[in-house]
Motif scaffolding. Sequence first.
Motif: not given
Length: 246
Positions: A134-156
Amino acid sequence: MLSEYRWQFVTAFTVVAAAALVSAAVLGGHREPSDRAVGTSASPADPATPREGRPRANAPTSPPASSLGPLPATPYPSVARPGPAALPGVGPEAAPGAPPPPVNCTSDDVALRVVAGGTSTGNHNAAVQLTAKPGRRCLLKGVPDLSLSGGDNVRVEDQAPANAPAVLMTGGSSAYIPLRWTTFEPDDQQQTPNGLTFAAPSEKTPRGEYVNPNTLLDWTLGPVDANPSHAGGLDIGAVTPGTAPA
């Protein structure tokens, strides 16, 4: 005879003396007067009028005629100075009472959760949903910075296009990051990740206060194919406005 010669001598002497007096009178009348008579005091010369043949250095002189011709009758054109550059949301184009331009979101501006989606024969869908506080107004970039922890052999694989547009978040509005993965490999070639880490686009508030940009989300969606040589793995899409599909 002597008396006659004496008379002639006196007469000649008289004529010569008279001629000398006349010549002296004529020459004396044309002689220039001296600057200062001996034994007399001469009045100072007019400072504005130098003596003949000796010009005074600081006497005013007439300016030389200009060789450039007359000055133009019209003045030179004035050069307009550019005004200050308009800022977004500021100036005559901004409506009265318009909010300031949005800044990039921090991790304090949005709440995150993982939403499970549909599943069909080895294909799985889910999403990370972001909701503006509530009360916030901001921008999220279209390309997210999302990473996977654990699952070292999982291709992201990032599937978001490089020019994906930013999403404006206001109090209560939502956006989501679509996720897709597969489970076609044998069990020994699958791994279950520990979680997802989302990095907000900004780590400072508008007041300059630091905020840790990272938010860790638990992974509760089961195993993922972990054979890098195969096509399976985890695909991450672009930030999309709206509520995540269930």
